[in-house]
Design an enzyme around this catalytic site. Structure first.
Site: not given
Length: 301
Positions: A161-162
């Site tokens: 995930f960013d």
């Protein structure tokens, strides 16, 4: 008692996200719905090739057993019900055990996410994704042409995930976009002890965390990573926010603006979520990627 989705990790996925229906979609775009239906029905017994979301779905379903159904995958598609026959037959041919689907024949299907209590929605249609996000559901547009090899870790699902606008809100990103990097770094330094507001994918990470704890005695494992353009000193607020949420990630990469692709190549995710088109373009050469159409970078689009 009726069947319930309570306590399960529920993923809603469009037919074009799960399977490669791009050629069929070109028929629809060039001709009409009738031609599209005829195309699909003529190939009813020809399984569609896996799409961008296929490896993720395939691995998530491995958490299920005859004794317990921990993950529910539902087809959520704007296709017509007849064309949906090919979706289910393709799933069966590929060994995916799918039982439920909603087909809306041209009407946007995202409204059914609430009834499904969906933890994730994957679609090839950007506006459906945008609408789902506006309703508070984690959602991403599968990035076309994404690469990846899920066979490298058959007993482990890896998801990356960013941070800003994905796991976290875009509060800090707005400072960066308006005032630049020095102001962003100062803002995050000053607020290091204040948890960031949650972004759209917090609830999905929480659901993965629950599944991870419930399946410690099974053969399947979950590994998560935070892959962010943040760098010191802005890293501290991100870490403290996850601690405040009582959520752990297995790996964290604070890249300070470096291209994410080479780092994802080492992590080898089954899926990566980011809100920036440039990062998605880099990541899609490495792994299945989803564009999270959320936050300040998408406000004017």
């Amino acid at each position: 008692m009726p069947y319930t989705l309570d306590g399960k990790l529920v993923v809603a996925v469009s037919s074009r996200a799960l399977f490669d229906f791009e050629e069929a979609n070109q028929v629809f775009e060039a001709q009409d719905e009738a031609a599209y239906m005829a195309y699909q029905m003529a190939r009813l017994d020809e399984p569609a090739h896996p799409g961008v979301a296929f490896p993720l779905i395939q691995k998530l379903l491995r958490f299920n057993s005859e004794e317990e159904q921990r993950v529910e995958v539902v087809i959520l598609s704007s296709n017509d019900p007849a064309s949906g026959l090919r979706v289910f037959r393709s799933a069966e041919k590929h060994g995916l055990h799918l039982e439920r689907g909603v087909f809306t024949r041209g009407r946007s299907p995202f409204g059914f996410l609430e009834a499904l209590h969906a933890n994730l929605f994957l679609s090839a249609h950007k506006e459906d994704v945008r609408s789902a996000l506006s309703m508070g559901f984690p959602a991403a547009q599968v990035y076309p042409g994404s690469q990846g090899n899920s066979l490298n870790h058959p007993d482990e699902i890896r998801i990356a995930f960013d941070g800003d606008a994905v796991l976290f809100s875009d509060e800090a990103e707005r400072v960066f976009q308006k005032e630049g990097l020095p102001a962003f770094q100062q803002h995050e330094h000053d607020k290091a002890l204040h948890p960031l507001p949650p972004g759209p994918f917090k609830t999905f990470l929480e659901a993965l965390h629950r599944l991870q704890k419930e399946t410690r005695q099974t053969s399947m494992r979950i590994r998560t990573a935070l892959v962010t353009a943040r760098s010191a000193p802005a890293h501290e607020r991100a870490i403290r926010t996850l601690m405040n949420w009582n959520i752990q990630v297995d790996e964290a990469m604070f890249l300070g603006g470096l291209e994410k692709g080479p780092f994802l190549a080492q992590f080898e995710p089954d899926f990566f979520f980011d809100d920036q088109v440039g990062h998605c373009q880099s990541a899609s050469q490495i792994a299945p990627t989803g564009l999270v159409v959320n936050g300040v970078v998408h406000d004017a689009r």
